[in-house]
Design a protein around this motif. Structure first.
Motif, PDB file in Angstrom:
ATOM      1  N   LYS A 222       0.861  -1.181   0.000  1.00  0.00           N
ATOM      2  CA  LYS A 222       0.000   0.000   0.000  1.00  0.00           C
ATOM      3  C   LYS A 222       0.898   1.233   0.000  1.00  0.00           C
ATOM      4  CE  LYS A 222      -4.137   1.477   2.487  1.00  0.00           C
ATOM      5  NZ  LYS A 222      -4.963   1.181   3.659  1.00  0.00           N
ATOM      6  N   GLN A 223       0.648   2.116  -0.954  1.00  0.00           N
ATOM      7  CA  GLN A 223       1.465   3.327  -1.066  1.00  0.00           C
ATOM      8  C   GLN A 223       0.590   4.583  -1.047  1.00  0.00           C
ATOM      9  OE1 GLN A 223       4.385   1.357  -4.315  1.00  0.00           O
ATOM     10  NE2 GLN A 223       4.526   3.554  -4.182  1.00  0.00           N
ATOM     11  N   THR A 224       1.154   5.628  -0.505  1.00  0.00           N
ATOM     12  CA  THR A 224       0.578   6.953  -0.608  1.00  0.00           C
ATOM     13  C   THR A 224       1.653   7.810  -1.246  1.00  0.00           C
ATOM     14  OG1 THR A 224      -0.754   6.628   1.368  1.00  0.00           O
ATOM     15  CG2 THR A 224      -0.415   8.896   0.670  1.00  0.00           C
ATOM     16  N   ASP A 225       1.298   8.430  -2.356  1.00  0.00           N
ATOM     17  CA  ASP A 225       2.282   9.127  -3.188  1.00  0.00           C
ATOM     18  C   ASP A 225       3.366   8.103  -3.543  1.00  0.00           C
ATOM     19  OD1 ASP A 225       0.823  11.525  -2.957  1.00  0.00           O
ATOM     20  OD2 ASP A 225       1.770  11.930  -1.015  1.00  0.00           O
TER      21      ASP A 225
ATOM     22  N   ASP B  45       2.229   0.485   4.009  1.00  0.00           N
ATOM     23  CA  ASP B  45       1.847  -0.805   4.590  1.00  0.00           C
ATOM     24  C   ASP B  45       2.095  -1.913   3.566  1.00  0.00           C
ATOM     25  OD1 ASP B  45       0.937  -2.521   6.538  1.00  0.00           O
ATOM     26  OD2 ASP B  45      -1.195  -2.099   6.222  1.00  0.00           O
ATOM     27  N   PHE B  46       2.118  -3.149   4.059  1.00  0.00           N
ATOM     28  CA  PHE B  46       2.222  -4.309   3.170  1.00  0.00           C
ATOM     29  C   PHE B  46       1.586  -5.513   3.851  1.00  0.00           C
ATOM     30  CE2 PHE B  46       5.926  -4.902   5.831  1.00  0.00           C
ATOM     31  CZ  PHE B  46       6.110  -6.275   5.909  1.00  0.00           C
TER      32      PHE B  46
ATOM     33  N   SER C 227       9.225   0.112   4.560  1.00  0.00           N
ATOM     34  CA  SER C 227      10.109   1.073   3.892  1.00  0.00           C
ATOM     35  C   SER C 227       9.858   0.995   2.393  1.00  0.00           C
ATOM     36  CB  SER C 227      11.585   0.757   4.180  1.00  0.00           C
ATOM     37  OG  SER C 227      11.994  -0.362   3.424  1.00  0.00           O
ATOM     38  N   ASN C 228      10.443   1.890   1.656  1.00  0.00           N
ATOM     39  CA  ASN C 228      10.304   1.867   0.202  1.00  0.00           C
ATOM     40  C   ASN C 228      11.088   0.718  -0.424  1.00  0.00           C
ATOM     41  OD1 ASN C 228       8.509   3.929   0.251  1.00  0.00           O
ATOM     42  ND2 ASN C 228       9.859   5.460  -0.644  1.00  0.00           N
TER      43      ASN C 228
END
Length: 158
Positions: A39-42, A47-48, A100-101
């Motif tokens: 799950k990404q925002t921008d 989350d994952f 993290s990314n």
């Protein structure tokens, strides 16, 4: 078939035709399935979630009927239990990851590592038990894998 406690394999689960070009009495085909979503925002991962399962593949597993006995079935069950053990270790290691990314790369690296460890332990198990022929080693492995499964019980397949 997914790994489930207390289910034990039976010879009826081994559906492939036996390979008479090998000395093996039976072969268990098992493996780990793994999926994840992020799950990404921008451009930031927030989350994952993951799914990890131990599977037995009946259509790729076989037994020579004239060699089928409880001792060999127990040996084959332990191969499947070793797969479940690595699923539990995989879930445990996932639980230690920080969001993290880099999570995508970390999950894929972890999957590769677990699969290598699984393959190595399966080979070591067959070598040390001489493919179930060494009864004493077989008994020791049964105890060892049971202890390891218990150690990671919090991460067992449901």
């Amino acid at each position: 078939m997914s790994w489930k406690d207390p289910y034990q394999l039976t010879w009826a689960d081994f559906k492939d035709e036996p390979n008479y070009n090998t000395n093996a009495a039976a072969v268990t085909a098992s493996g780990i399935s793994f999926g994840f979503s992020i799950k990404q925002t921008d451009a930031k991962v927030i989350d994952f979630s993951t799914e990890v399962h131990a599977h037995f593949y009946p259509e790729q597993s076989w037994v020579k009927p004239e060699k089928a006995n409880n001792h060999i079935l127990s040996h084959e069950q332990l191969h499947f239990n070793i797969t479940e053990l690595h699923v539990r270790k995989f879930r445990y290691r996932i639980s230690k990851l920080k969001i993290s990314n880099n999570i995508r790369k970390e999950l894929k690296a972890l999957q590769n590592t677990i699969n290598l460890e699984l393959k190595a332990l399966q080979s070591r198990y067959d070598a040390e038990t001489n493919y179930s022929r060494n009864f004493e080693a077989q008994a020791q492995w049964k105890v060892y894998i049971a202890q390891e499964l218990k150690k990671y019980n919090k991460f067992k397949s449901k």
